[in-house]
Scaffold this motif. Structure first.
Motif, PDB file in Angstrom:
ATOM      1  N   ARG A 180      49.337  14.887  11.949  1.00 23.33           N
ATOM      2  CA  ARG A 180      50.108  13.649  11.750  1.00 23.33           C
ATOM      3  C   ARG A 180      51.450  13.736  12.492  1.00 23.33           C
ATOM      4  O   ARG A 180      51.849  12.804  13.189  1.00 23.33           O
ATOM      5  N   ALA A 224      51.053  13.490  16.212  1.00 20.24           N
ATOM      6  CA  ALA A 224      50.851  12.086  16.614  1.00 20.24           C
ATOM      7  C   ALA A 224      52.179  11.312  16.555  1.00 20.24           C
ATOM      8  O   ALA A 224      52.504  10.535  17.460  1.00 20.24           O
ATOM      9  N   LEU A 225      52.952  11.543  15.487  1.00 18.94           N
ATOM     10  CA  LEU A 225      54.246  10.849  15.350  1.00 18.94           C
ATOM     11  C   LEU A 225      55.172  11.201  16.521  1.00 18.94           C
ATOM     12  O   LEU A 225      55.784  10.319  17.131  1.00 18.94           O
ATOM     13  N   LYS A 238      54.138   9.679  19.845  1.00 19.37           N
ATOM     14  CA  LYS A 238      54.416   8.244  19.913  1.00 19.37           C
ATOM     15  C   LYS A 238      55.931   7.971  20.025  1.00 19.37           C
ATOM     16  O   LYS A 238      56.366   7.143  20.829  1.00 19.37           O
ATOM     17  N   THR A 246      46.736   8.694  10.381  1.00 17.20           N
ATOM     18  CA  THR A 246      47.783   8.524  11.409  1.00 17.20           C
ATOM     19  C   THR A 246      47.223   8.707  12.816  1.00 17.20           C
ATOM     20  O   THR A 246      47.575   7.967  13.740  1.00 17.20           O
ATOM     21  N   ILE A 291      47.981   5.668  15.288  1.00 16.65           N
ATOM     22  CA  ILE A 291      48.999   5.789  16.352  1.00 16.65           C
ATOM     23  C   ILE A 291      48.466   5.409  17.742  1.00 16.65           C
ATOM     24  O   ILE A 291      49.148   4.680  18.466  1.00 16.65           O
ATOM     25  N   LEU A 325      57.563   2.741  17.766  1.00 11.92           N
ATOM     26  CA  LEU A 325      57.616   3.275  16.396  1.00 11.92           C
ATOM     27  C   LEU A 325      59.024   3.731  16.027  1.00 11.92           C
ATOM     28  O   LEU A 325      59.453   3.613  14.880  1.00 11.92           O
TER      29      LEU A 325
END
Ligand code: AMP
Ligand code: GLY
Length: 421
Positions: free
Chosen positions: A11, A14-15, A18, A291, A295, A302
């Motif tokens: 997660r 991915a965050l 992005k 997520t 994403i 974001l």
């Protein structure tokens, strides 16, 4: 802007990936991050544990961090948001008290009952004898849940009395002082995640994950074996109903109880064949692996959304999504969700499979330039496609290429959606 992301799973990979794409972001740190974030250009791992709140706050001071985003629940339970807010460092996530919605199932079930938020009938127990009596007096199947955090592994669905009695023994002996026993709900699950500044709500796309380890949704519960987004049958009418019966009343009640909620709020819902909604659980964070399916579809910046939410400016914010669907497939180490073997060399890892495929690292570390398994869920491969079937085929192609001894994964992620297609 200088951003700090807390956490070390797929997660957070991915965050970070992005957030890095935002034109407003000049520097991204991930504490502690993993081998995947280490490989991403422009992202720097920081060797501080996600729960070491004093060290994270010192780091934010020294590095003049403009915004901190919390990935997992453990730092929320430690009160990271309270500490950062007290020191006037903007941070996106709920306070320790608000995070009880996830960190204590007894709190969240009692809260839902008090505020009329639909959830399965339940009772809470600290005492084994009383819990066992409840089993004798109620029809099966029943669901026995640890109250505290157990990484998705504290829920036991009991078809018969023996299983239920054993579940009580296991959970009330396993460092848990309280359990919830609730009635079993029929239907189909959906993960409904929103961003909120406490008042305004921006719903994210719907997703569905597969918590059971084995194909056909069998075997033990895990943190999540794969997910897809969107869930086509959740139409705008149902979405409106979820907002009106679950999300809005929850946020209003929290605010009224002097616990305003800022952050991602994840409602795990069971939707009955008739369209009735029940909350299975709340999480105070994004889902993993939801997520990794959301994403790659997210077109909106974001960072801008997190910044706006942290500064109470989420009103009128919209989110744009890629029309394609995404499927994320989790690749696990042998033994998961039990004890796993780690330290195996991973071969054929790629940052991107092709333009519609992205590898996210969940539990792997880098040793002498070699990626090694370092957890139960090792990698998550996400792919975009016109249909769930097409996206899944792409993800599975790459899941086959990457290798280590004992690797396993489910090939049927999104099977309900594929059947409907
Ligand atoms: P939870 O952590 O509470 O979301 O539970 C994990 C998983 O167990 C859920 O995603 C469901 O698949 C299943 N589950 C939990 N509670 C129930 C219930 N009351 N009825 C049916 N399935 C449930
Ligand atoms: N995938 C379920 C969770 O993140 O809790």
């Amino acid at each position: 802007m200088r951003v700090l992301i807390i956490g070390q799973g797929g997660r957070e990979h991915a965050l970070a990936w992005k957030i890095k794409q935002s034109p407003d972001v000049s520097q991204i740190f991930v504490a502690p991050g993993n081998a995947g974030t280490a490989l991403e250009p422009g992202i720097t791992n920081v060797n501080i544990a996600a729960t070491d709140v004093p060290a994270l706050l010192d780091f934010a001071r020294i590095e003049k961090i403009d915004l901190t985003i919390v990935g997992p629940e453990a730092p929320l339970a430690e009160g990271i948001v309270d500490a950062f807010q007290a020191a006037h460092f903007p941070i996106f996530g709920p306070t320790q008290k608000a995070a009880q919605l996830e960190t204590s199932k007894v709190f969240s079930k009692t809260f839902m009952a008090k505020h009329g938020i639909p959830t399965a009938a339940f009772a809470t127990f600290e005492d084994k004898v009383l819990a066992k009596k409840y089993i004798n007096d109620h029809p099966l199947p029943l669901v026995v849940k640890a109250s505290g955090l157990m990484a998705g592994k504290g829920v036991i669905i009991c078809e018969n009395k023996e299983e239920a009695l054993a579940a009580i023994e296991t959970l009330l002996s396993d460092h848990q002082s309280e359990i919830v026993i609730e009635s079993f709900l029929e239907g189909e699950e959906v993960s409904f995640i929103v961003m909120t500044d406490g008042i305004h709500i921006v719903p994210l796309a719907t997703s569905q994950d597969h918590k059971r380890r084995d194909e056909g949704d069998l075997g033990p519960n895990t943190g999540g074996m794969g997910a897809y987004s969107p869930v086509a049958w959740v139409d705008s009418t149902l979405e409106e109903k979820i907002l009106n019966t679950v999300i809005q009343p929850t946020l209003k009640a929290l605010a009224k109880e002097n616990t305003p909620y800022c952050g991602f709020l994840y409602a795990g819902l069971m939707i009955s064949p008739k369209g009735d909604i029940h909350v299975l659980e709340f999480n105070c964070r994004l889902g993993d692996p939801e997520t990794q399916a959301l994403i790659p579809r997210l077109k909106t910046d974001l960072f801008a959304l997190c910044w706006a939410a942290t500064h109470s400016q989420l009103q009128n914010k919209c989110v744009e999504w890629d029309d394609r669907v995404a499927v994320s497939v989790v690749l696990c180490a042998a033994g998961y969700p039990g004890p796993v073997q780690t330290g195996d060399a991973i071969h054929h890892y790629k940052m991107d499979g092709d333009t519609a495929v992205k590898f996210f690292v969940s539990g792997a570390k880098s040793q002498n330039q070699q990626l090694m398994t370092a957890g139960g869920r090792v990698l998550c491969i996400s792919a975009l496609g016109q249909t769930v079937h097409e996206a899944r085929e792409k993800a599975l192609y790459w899941a086959e290429q990457v290798t280590w001894p004992g690797k396993f994964y489910r090939k049927d992620i999104g099977w309900r959606a594929v059947k409907r297609e």
